[in-house]
Scaffold this motif. Sequence first.
Motif: not given
Length: 106
Positions: A90-101
């Motif tokens: 899930d690209v949206d979920l991944f990019t959200k986690a990466l952005g938070e990191y």
Amino acid sequence: MNKWCSKTVLQSSRGHSSLPNQLPILTLFTKDPCPLCDKAVKKLEPFLNQVTLEKIDITAPGNESLWEKYRYDIPVFHFNGKYLMKHRADVDLFTKALGEYLKMHT
């Protein structure tokens, strides 16, 4: 001990001022062969220069508990040791986690 556990860094964070000094770890619980896992990694490929990709073979000797936990769910991804997603990327979920990191580490 894992039969195989591979780590891949596709690009160093040097020269990227927006990336922290240490890349987050994206762990993929997989087996060989796993066409769905290959498809999921391909979908995340544009972002893999921003993480360390670690692949763990759930069928390897010593990984029996991982086999019991994930055998019907692979691909399974963890982001920095925490469950992130399963069955597909899930690209949206991944990019959200990466952005938070990145917010916390830059």
